[in-house]
Design a protein around this motif. Structure first.
Motif, mmCIF file in Angstrom:
data_model
loop_
_atom_site.group_PDB
_atom_site.id
_atom_site.type_symbol
_atom_site.label_atom_id
_atom_site.label_comp_id
_atom_site.label_asym_id
_atom_site.label_seq_id
_atom_site.Cartn_x
_atom_site.Cartn_y
_atom_site.Cartn_z
ATOM 1 N N ARG A 65 0.833 -1.201 0.000
ATOM 2 C CA ARG A 65 0.000 0.000 0.000
ATOM 3 C C ARG A 65 0.873 1.259 0.000
ATOM 4 O O ARG A 65 0.646 2.200 -0.758
ATOM 5 C CB ARG A 65 -0.904 -0.015 1.221
ATOM 6 N N LEU A 66 1.877 1.276 0.847
ATOM 7 C CA LEU A 66 2.746 2.450 0.957
ATOM 8 C C LEU A 66 3.585 2.649 -0.303
ATOM 9 O O LEU A 66 3.769 3.779 -0.774
ATOM 10 C CB LEU A 66 3.658 2.297 2.177
ATOM 11 N N VAL A 67 4.087 1.553 -0.868
ATOM 12 C CA VAL A 67 4.884 1.653 -2.099
ATOM 13 C C VAL A 67 4.021 2.126 -3.262
ATOM 14 O O VAL A 67 4.427 2.987 -4.050
ATOM 15 C CB VAL A 67 5.548 0.302 -2.420
ATOM 16 N N ASP A 68 2.815 1.579 -3.380
ATOM 17 C CA ASP A 68 1.905 1.998 -4.456
ATOM 18 C C ASP A 68 1.549 3.472 -4.326
ATOM 19 O O ASP A 68 1.467 4.190 -5.340
ATOM 20 C CB ASP A 68 0.637 1.148 -4.426
ATOM 21 N N GLU A 69 1.315 3.940 -3.102
ATOM 22 C CA GLU A 69 0.970 5.346 -2.896
ATOM 23 C C GLU A 69 2.142 6.260 -3.253
ATOM 24 O O GLU A 69 1.943 7.366 -3.753
ATOM 25 C CB GLU A 69 0.556 5.579 -1.435
ATOM 26 N N SER A 70 3.354 5.797 -3.003
ATOM 27 C CA SER A 70 4.520 6.623 -3.341
ATOM 28 C C SER A 70 4.673 6.800 -4.839
ATOM 29 O O SER A 70 5.222 7.798 -5.307
ATOM 30 C CB SER A 70 5.787 5.992 -2.747
ATOM 31 N N LYS A 71 4.178 5.838 -5.619
ATOM 32 C CA LYS A 71 4.257 5.931 -7.079
ATOM 33 C C LYS A 71 3.132 6.785 -7.651
ATOM 34 O O LYS A 71 3.270 7.380 -8.716
ATOM 35 C CB LYS A 71 4.208 4.531 -7.694
ATOM 36 N N THR A 293 15.416 3.039 -2.514
ATOM 37 C CA THR A 293 15.180 4.146 -3.433
ATOM 38 C C THR A 293 15.151 5.457 -2.654
ATOM 39 O O THR A 293 15.242 5.480 -1.430
ATOM 40 C CB THR A 293 13.838 3.961 -4.165
ATOM 41 N N LYS A 294 15.005 6.554 -3.402
ATOM 42 C CA LYS A 294 14.897 7.861 -2.755
ATOM 43 C C LYS A 294 13.549 8.033 -2.072
ATOM 44 O O LYS A 294 13.392 8.885 -1.200
ATOM 45 C CB LYS A 294 15.113 8.971 -3.780
ATOM 46 N N SER A 295 12.576 7.250 -2.485
ATOM 47 C CA SER A 295 11.242 7.321 -1.887
ATOM 48 C C SER A 295 11.285 6.773 -0.466
ATOM 49 O O SER A 295 11.788 5.665 -0.228
ATOM 50 C CB SER A 295 10.252 6.513 -2.726
ATOM 51 N N ASN A 332 24.365 20.399 12.874
ATOM 52 C CA ASN A 332 23.263 21.349 12.686
ATOM 53 C C ASN A 332 22.606 21.249 11.319
ATOM 54 O O ASN A 332 21.890 22.153 10.912
ATOM 55 C CB ASN A 332 23.721 22.802 12.916
ATOM 56 N N GLN A 333 22.875 20.184 10.586
ATOM 57 C CA GLN A 333 22.174 19.955 9.330
ATOM 58 C C GLN A 333 21.087 18.924 9.611
ATOM 59 O O GLN A 333 21.282 17.730 9.435
ATOM 60 C CB GLN A 333 23.149 19.466 8.251
ATOM 61 N N HIS A 334 19.964 19.422 10.070
ATOM 62 C CA HIS A 334 18.929 18.530 10.594
ATOM 63 C C HIS A 334 18.301 17.702 9.488
ATOM 64 O O HIS A 334 17.802 18.235 8.502
ATOM 65 C CB HIS A 334 17.844 19.332 11.306
ATOM 66 N N SER A 335 18.326 16.397 9.658
ATOM 67 C CA SER A 335 17.714 15.480 8.708
ATOM 68 C C SER A 335 16.615 14.705 9.408
ATOM 69 O O SER A 335 16.786 14.256 10.550
ATOM 70 C CB SER A 335 18.760 14.517 8.146
ATOM 71 N N SER A 336 15.487 14.524 8.737
ATOM 72 C CA SER A 336 14.378 13.754 9.296
ATOM 73 C C SER A 336 14.494 12.274 8.965
ATOM 74 O O SER A 336 13.674 11.476 9.409
ATOM 75 C CB SER A 336 13.042 14.295 8.770
ATOM 76 N N ASN A 337 15.495 11.904 8.172
ATOM 77 C CA ASN A 337 15.640 10.505 7.756
ATOM 78 C C ASN A 337 16.092 9.639 8.924
ATOM 79 O O ASN A 337 17.035 9.970 9.636
ATOM 80 C CB ASN A 337 16.655 10.393 6.619
ATOM 81 N N ILE A 338 15.397 8.521 9.103
ATOM 82 C CA ILE A 338 15.792 7.530 10.099
ATOM 83 C C ILE A 338 15.747 6.167 9.427
ATOM 84 O O ILE A 338 14.827 5.882 8.657
ATOM 85 C CB ILE A 338 14.882 7.556 11.347
ATOM 86 N N SER A 339 16.743 5.343 9.706
ATOM 87 C CA SER A 339 16.926 4.039 9.084
ATOM 88 C C SER A 339 17.054 4.200 7.559
ATOM 89 O O SER A 339 17.306 5.287 7.059
ATOM 90 C CB SER A 339 15.777 3.080 9.467
ATOM 91 N N ALA A 340 16.853 3.108 6.842
ATOM 92 C CA ALA A 340 17.115 3.124 5.401
ATOM 93 C C ALA A 340 15.944 3.633 4.574
ATOM 94 O O ALA A 340 16.134 4.159 3.473
ATOM 95 C CB ALA A 340 17.498 1.721 4.934
ATOM 96 N N VAL A 341 14.722 3.513 5.101
ATOM 97 C CA VAL A 341 13.561 3.825 4.259
ATOM 98 C C VAL A 341 12.580 4.792 4.913
ATOM 99 O O VAL A 341 11.599 5.193 4.288
ATOM 100 C CB VAL A 341 12.804 2.530 3.865
ATOM 101 N N PHE A 342 12.808 5.191 6.160
ATOM 102 C CA PHE A 342 11.836 6.022 6.861
ATOM 103 C C PHE A 342 12.316 7.457 7.003
ATOM 104 O O PHE A 342 13.518 7.734 7.011
ATOM 105 C CB PHE A 342 11.540 5.452 8.255
ATOM 106 N N THR A 343 11.363 8.347 7.125
ATOM 107 C CA THR A 343 11.638 9.736 7.476
ATOM 108 C C THR A 343 10.637 10.149 8.542
ATOM 109 O O THR A 343 9.487 9.682 8.543
ATOM 110 C CB THR A 343 11.532 10.655 6.242
#
Length: 609
Positions: A65-71, A293-295, A332-343
């Motif tokens: 579901r999440l992968v399809d929505e990202s496309k 992927t970047k998604s 101080n370069q704040h990134s919301s990315n956590i783990s390999a696929v989540f933000t």
């Protein structure tokens, strides 16, 4: 069986609308950890494979579901995780998640369902309702306090009976004293053995315990003969001393029956790790479907009470301190990315059972490391929260390293100063140009810290209030500073003080009696105890009532799914003033975090340097 992976969680579907594409799918993820370590999990050994297969199918369904929505859409797919709090039973947790899921799929929600790309998860960790354990709590009592409790009880009961019977017989009967003691001791011993052993225990063990009790009986009897029978003037002293000992041990038993410390242990050691396992499985499935992927999948949290600790610690584990994003965060370069696929998206903390120290200290802590990665963060609190003021602070007294009671309070105890801008007038109000209400205080609700389009730092408006006016302290006073730094953690949150929150038709307080007082008194707390625990004169849930009021419940979920910026759209609230008025009409005080200003020109308060 050694090759079989025992499941850390099970997944169920919320409702029967998941098959419809225009609905947000909902799932109920349950940790398989049990309330007590001795209790075998309800999942039978032969059912483990079946549970693992069902979990795999649900994980595949969620990931697809999440992968399809990202496309389909430009915006990243979003996973909104709702985590319950202290003392919630499995039934209560599921009911709350179903109500939340039904709300986001209802016309009352601010979401455009046809355009939504969300998946809703209700996560259940093994919390325990208070008092459920009952007499079983005595089984866990260590041997020494257990023996002391029994001996003290025997002395108190037998001595009181002796004092009652002797005047009636008009004679001192030493043999009668011994008889009373032996009978009471025997009864207490039988009860002790019954409570501490299951019904199907070997006779040899029962016999062993019996001889142990006989060995303990002899010295106790000799002490009783000397102190109670020979030295009769010590009877009252013995009753007082033993009564005091019984009171101390009973207080420890009551603290156990309140289950707070046990819930905190289960939240940290079971709830967090099992939720991390779920995210690991979801990440592995997404990578299997489309690779790295970047998604990314955006994760937002709604957490209540102890669930706030589960959420923040989960984020801390998922955000590897040695990966590139974490290193850039330190720079101080704040990134919301956590783990390999989540933000990381939005973090909504409702009555957070997190030490207030976490927003005052300059040291590293799990809240700060979680917060600097969030797009937005919100705190819902209220002054009348009895769970945080009673159970939580009582447990803090034994465990938290503070030398005064103020630093032992929780983030959910923080409230907005009713009148922060001016010196008090003769009525006790701080704005001399505004008329006081009938309680002598200015009614200042809505957004408080934006005046003439200028934002004031939220920490300047925050305080801890107790039942005595003289004991209230501001956040600055607690920190010992005249001004917190520009990168203060306290300024990263948007605060909603719901102490006087009311609903219309008819208007009544949801979390308190909503009397709009400058500070709740001891009498107010007594009334709230009657309302919270006994439903007199009406039931008020001072800790979980946020989800019972229509406006507050909607606001919590809309902020988690949409965020503040999308909420201020033509379809919802046309501008910030309209949103402020909506909160004002329900007596909610709001402090905006710096990054929520429409101008977006003020730097994020978490940015250092």
């Amino acid at each position: 069986m050694s090759d079989i992976q025992y499941p850390y969680y099970t997944i169920k579907s919320l409702g029967d609308l998941n098959c419809k594409e225009d609905k947000i799918p909902g799932y109920y993820v349950i940790s398989t950890a049990t309330i007590n370590v001795e209790i075998a999990d309800k999942i039978n050994v032969h059912e483990v494979n079946g549970v693992n297969k069902k979990n795999k199918l649900f994980i595949q369904e969620i990931a697809k579901r999440l992968v399809d929505e990202s496309k389909k859409k430009d915006d990243p797919p979003e996973l909104v995780v709702h985590i319950h709090g202290y003392a919630n039973s499995r039934k209560d947790a599921r009911k709350r998640y179903e109500e939340a899921w039904e709300y986001v799929n209802s016309p009352d929600s601010k979401l455009e369902l046809a355009k939504s790309n969300y998946v809703f998860i209700g996560y259940r960790w093994p919390a325990e309702p208070p008092l459920k354990e009952g007499f079983d709590s005595l089984k866990a009592l260590p041997i020494l306090p257990s023996c002391i409790l029994k001996i003290s009880s025997v002395v108190v009961i037998s001595t009181i009976l002796l004092l009652l019977i002797t005047p009636w017989l008009e004679v001192r009967l030493n043999l009668l004293s011994l008889l009373i003691f032996v009978i009471v001791y025997a009864v207490c011993t039988v009860m002790f053995i019954k409570l501490n052993l299951p019904s199907k225990t070997a006779k040899l063990i029962n016999l062993y315990l019996f001889f142990n009790e006989i060995a303990l009986f002899v010295p106790v009897l000799l002490c009783y003969i000397f102190f109670i029978i020979i030295c009769s003037q010590l009877r009252i002293f013995s009753i007082i001393l033993c009564g005091l000992i019984i009171g101390i041990i009973s207080a420890l038993i009551i603290l156990r029956l309140l289950t707070y410390s046990r819930d905190r242990f289960r939240a940290s050691n079971y709830g967090v790790l099992d939720l991390v396992e779920f995210f690991q499985d979801l990440q592995a499935e997404k990578i299997r479907i489309e690779g790295i992927t970047k998604s990314r999948i955006k994760i937002s949290f709604i957490a209540h009470s102890l669930g706030c600790e589960v959420a923040t610690q989960t984020i801390r584990i998922l955000a590897d301190v040695f990966d590139d994003d974490a290193i850039n965060t330190v720079k101080n370069q704040h990134s919301s990315n956590i783990s390999a696929v989540f933000t990381l998206g939005r973090l909504v903390l409702v009555a957070p059972d997190i030490p207030i120290e976490s927003i005052l200290t300059t040291r590293a802590n799990f809240l700060k490391s979680s917060l600097i990665r969030c797009e937005e963060a919100y705190v819902f609190s209220n002054e009348a929260d009895l769970a945080l003021r009673l159970a939580s602070t009582a447990a803090n007294y034994f465990s938290f390293p503070s030398k005064d009671r103020y630093r032992g309070y929780k983030l959910g105890n923080v409230t907005v100063n009713r009148n922060p801008n001016s010196p008090p007038n003769k009525n006790g109000c701080q704005d001399p140009n505004s008329p006081p209400n009938k309680n002598g205080c200015q009614d200042k609700y809505g957004i408080v810290n934006v005046q003439k389009d200028k934002l004031q730092n939220p920490h300047q408006y925050l305080e801890i209030r107790t039942y005595q006016e003289t004991e209230r302290k501001t956040l600055l006073e607690l920190s010992g500073e005249t001004q917190l730094k520009e990168n203060a953690i306290a300024d990263c949150f948007t605060y909603f003080d719901c102490t006087d929150y009311t609903e219309e038709e008819p208007e009544k307080g949801i979390l308190s009696f909503a009397r709009k007082k400058d500070c709740l008194t001891l009498c107010d707390y007594f009334e709230l105890c009657l309302a919270h625990f006994f439903g007199f004169p009406r039931k008020i849930d001072t800790h979980g009532g946020y989800f019972e009021g229509k406006f507050c419940r909607g606001l919590i979920h809309d902020l988690a799914f949409l965020g503040y910026e999308q909420l201020l759209g033509d379809k919802y609230y046309s501008n910030q003033d309209e949103f402020s008025n909506a909160c004002k009409n329900r007596n909610i005080q709001v402090l905006l975090a710096s990054n929520l200003l429409a101008s977006k020109k003020i730097p994020h308060p978490c940015d250092e340097g």
